[in-house]
Design an enzyme around this catalytic site. Structure first.
Site: not given
Length: 474
Positions: A124, A245
């Site tokens: 984002p 991640c």
């Protein structure tokens, strides 16, 4: 291929019972909130006293290298549960809510003045904002943020505009194509690849999820293609950072191993310069992935050791060109056109000076369409002509149906600190009221006048004075 409980996988990776128990406990807990200040507007040192006055304590993570602290993203501690997203400084783009470990991959990518940077998987937008903000501190450099998903790309553009990152552009390609479309075009590349997100389980419920090896292997194939595309897009001798991640070795060490084995003469693995790192993996599922000397160059972060989300970082230097094996139809390539004449530059600069006495650096560059006028950084010209650019500007003026020029929020956030006319300095309470309600009672200027509202001398918002109140729209 049978799925297994995720914590069973972790137990295989962490056979030591004390380590596994510590991970299991950390896995079920939330981690402290953290933010990245937009230093283009105000530094941590500038805002620390203000946050302290609010009862918020800022602290740097215990992540260093050679005495240097990685404190671009810092923890925010406060007992109350009021969301940081509702804070007026977040609304006005003074900070971005970001997890500490996730903020490291952009910090270890060494940027230099004038760099053209590719963020291959950008939405984002947190890492794009980090990179662009670092370049703005050097006042020269540009970032291309790529995101193929339309909803995620909208969020990316919103965040870039909110934080006034005018030295960015957005493209919408399948990331695996960019290396062939624009080979050896970028000085630095960041590939924060889509992954299984195992290191972010703290964001969800506390249940134990299943680990799907087949899904991880599928993601690893995509990650390898994205990494290879990023390497192709990188200039020879320059640097790429790869990150995820997630915690399983298939999507991390396994991807790195594949690249090094296939392109050993074109890339070298570099040290990720962070002292506090979790142990790496040289083997997984009975297969050797990396030598110990290569594996120790990587950076792993685990919740129970670094008190962050789970994260993985690798760093590469490109040694030689990698020829493309794909045949692309270049006839489909196009570049978006906008008016940018010298006459337009003069008209916009005069407009900004006449209305708000704004003097701009020559580093600003203006575009115009039939709907709006936009600002960008002069280094937009470094973008490869072979790529179609969705967005490379921030709107500052909207053109109305009758040709009238209607100022937009971007005008205040980009140029607010330079305005010497028709501007108003607001206090903390006024700015919070405006961010929550969009209206502030009182007389701040002439009725109908667009005002640049400032907080501590920096552009906060654009407002329009009515008979009894000023209104803003974020």
């Amino acid at each position: 291929m049978k799925k297994i409980p995720y914590l069973e996988l972790i137990h295989q990776l962490l056979p030591d019972e004390d380590q596994f128990s510590a991970f299991q406990k950390a896995y079920q807990q939330s981690i402290p909130k953290s933010i990245k200040f937009i230093t283009f507007k105000a530094s941590k040192a500038d805002l620390d006293p203000f946050f302290t006055s609010e009862g918020r304590k800022l602290s740097s993570p215990a992540l260093t290298y050679g005495g240097k602290c990685y404190d671009e993203v810092c923890y925010v501690e406060k007992n109350e549960k009021k969301s940081l997203w509702s804070h007026f400084l977040h609304q006005a783009g003074f900070f971005y809510v970001q997890e500490v470990a996730a903020g490291l991959s952009a910090q270890v990518l060494p940027l230099e003045k004038g760099d053209l940077v590719l963020d291959l998987c950008a939405a984002p937008g947190g890492k794009t904002i980090q990179l662009a903000d670092q370049l703005l501190s050097l006042w020269w450099g540009f970032v291309l943020a790529n995101e193929p998903s339309n909803p995620r790309r909208k969020a990316l553009i919103f965040n870039l505009n909110r934080c006034a990152m005018f030295n960015t552009a957005v493209s919408a390609y399948d990331g695996t194509q960019i290396g062939d479309l624009a080979p050896e075009s970028f000085d630095k590349v960041l590939v924060d690849a889509p992954c299984s997100g195992e290191g972010m389980q703290y964001k969800h419920d506390k249940s134990v999820h299943l680990w799907d090896q087949k899904a991880a292997e599928k993601l690893a194939k995509l990650q390898f293609q994205l990494l290879l595309s990023g390497i192709k897009a990188l200039k020879v001798w320059w640097t790429l950072v790869y990150s995820t991640c997630t915690l399983n070795p298939l999507e991390n060490e396994g991807v790195i191993s594949q690249l090094l084995s296939q392109f050993w003469n074109a890339v070298s693995l570099e040290l990720v310069p962070i002292d506090q790192k979790s142990p790496w993996f040289t083997h997984f599922a009975g297969q050797e992935l990396l030598s110990a000397s290569d594996a120790e160059k990587l950076a792993r972060f685990r919740p129970h050791l670094q008190q962050t989300g789970g994260f993985f970082i690798a760093k590469f230097r490109k040694l030689a060109s990698i020829p493309s094996e794909k045949k692309l139809d270049t006839r489909t390539l196009k570049t978006q056109q906008r008016e940018q004449s010298a006459e337009l530059q003069k008209k916009v600069r005069n407009f900004l000076y006449e209305h708000w006495e704004i003097d701009q650096s020559s580093d600003f560059h203006f575009f115009a369409s039939s709907q709006a006028i936009y600002v960008t950084h002069r280094d937009f010209s470094k973008l490869p002509s072979s790529l179609f650019i969705e967005k490379s500007w921030i709107p500052i003026v909207k053109i109305g149906f009758k040709g009238e020029r209607i100022p937009q929020q971007g005008l205040a956030t980009v140029f607010g600190d330079q305005a010497r006319k028709y501007s108003s300095e607001l206090d903390n309470q006024q700015t919070q009221i405006l961010s929550e309600r969009g209206i502030l009672e009182g007389k701040f200027g002439d009725q109908g006048q667009f005002l640049i509202l400032k907080w501590r001398g920096k552009g906060f918002a654009l407002g329009k004075q009515g008979e009894q109140a000023i209104k803003v729209r974020f």
